[in-house]
Design a protein around this motif. Sequence first.
Motif, PDB file in Angstrom:
ATOM      1  N   VAL A   1     -29.132 -35.334  -7.611  1.00  0.00           N
ATOM      2  CA  VAL A   1     -28.589 -34.573  -6.641  1.00  0.00           C
ATOM      3  C   VAL A   1     -29.340 -34.430  -5.277  1.00  0.00           C
ATOM      4  O   VAL A   1     -28.488 -34.415  -4.258  1.00  0.00           O
ATOM      5  N   GLU A   2     -30.607 -34.332  -5.337  1.00  0.00           N
ATOM      6  CA  GLU A   2     -31.275 -34.163  -3.999  1.00  0.00           C
ATOM      7  C   GLU A   2     -31.139 -35.589  -3.206  1.00  0.00           C
ATOM      8  O   GLU A   2     -31.027 -35.378  -1.966  1.00  0.00           O
ATOM      9  N   ILE A   3     -31.462 -36.584  -4.091  1.00  0.00           N
ATOM     10  CA  ILE A   3     -31.326 -37.805  -3.371  1.00  0.00           C
ATOM     11  C   ILE A   3     -29.927 -37.848  -2.556  1.00  0.00           C
ATOM     12  O   ILE A   3     -29.611 -38.384  -1.605  1.00  0.00           O
ATOM     13  N   GLN A   4     -28.838 -37.548  -3.445  1.00  0.00           N
ATOM     14  CA  GLN A   4     -27.344 -37.671  -2.903  1.00  0.00           C
ATOM     15  C   GLN A   4     -27.135 -36.757  -1.575  1.00  0.00           C
ATOM     16  O   GLN A   4     -26.595 -37.152  -0.720  1.00  0.00           O
ATOM     17  N   GLN A   5     -27.897 -35.421  -1.600  1.00  0.00           N
ATOM     18  CA  GLN A   5     -27.913 -34.620  -0.457  1.00  0.00           C
ATOM     19  C   GLN A   5     -28.296 -35.497   0.813  1.00  0.00           C
ATOM     20  O   GLN A   5     -27.880 -35.185   1.856  1.00  0.00           O
ATOM     21  N   CYS A   6     -29.539 -36.064   0.611  1.00  0.00           N
ATOM     22  CA  CYS A   6     -30.205 -37.056   1.858  1.00  0.00           C
ATOM     23  C   CYS A   6     -29.193 -37.817   2.383  1.00  0.00           C
ATOM     24  O   CYS A   6     -29.711 -38.109   3.429  1.00  0.00           O
ATOM     25  N   PHE A   7     -28.413 -38.580   1.453  1.00  0.00           N
ATOM     26  CA  PHE A   7     -27.359 -39.368   2.093  1.00  0.00           C
ATOM     27  C   PHE A   7     -26.928 -38.811   3.570  1.00  0.00           C
ATOM     28  O   PHE A   7     -26.850 -39.662   4.572  1.00  0.00           O
ATOM     29  N   GLU A   8     -26.253 -37.755   3.357  1.00  0.00           N
ATOM     30  CA  GLU A   8     -25.516 -37.200   4.551  1.00  0.00           C
ATOM     31  C   GLU A   8     -26.474 -36.937   5.831  1.00  0.00           C
ATOM     32  O   GLU A   8     -26.097 -37.153   6.818  1.00  0.00           O
TER      33      GLU A   8
END
Length: 145
Positions: free
Chosen positions: A14-21
């Motif tokens: 979830v945190e890694i996905q948040q970093c995408f933005e």
Amino acid sequence: MDDTYEIKTITSDVEIQQCFEVALVLRPHLDRSKWSGTIAEMVSTEKYTLMGVFHEEKIVAFVGYRIMTTLHSGNIIYIDDLCTLQHYRGRGLGGKLLSHVRAVAEYKNMDAVVLDTGFDNHTAQKLYFNNGFEFSAVHLHAHLK
């Protein structure tokens, strides 16, 4: 709005996905469908670490770095990415992340912290100069694709 920020290692999907933005600010060419797999590979094979700045449970900035050894600079931390969401710029978050990476490097008895930046990225260059970085090389590459 609460001005409390926390820096911590990013490990969950979830945190890694948040970093995408956040990464899109610096790297708009990235492909969301490949993001998690690329990060997982970098973590597993290249000693890549993501550290995020959290504000109200949201990642608003991050730094991605690798621990490596080079003949040129010795044992180093190489910063691949330092990104902040536009709305959160000017709050000292980039400086906090750079200080954090420097502290990690000192704790691990590294020889240097190294990064590359674009020639025309004057805002980032000012941040780096204000945090003790100096020009020491020119980075060159040949595109293969």
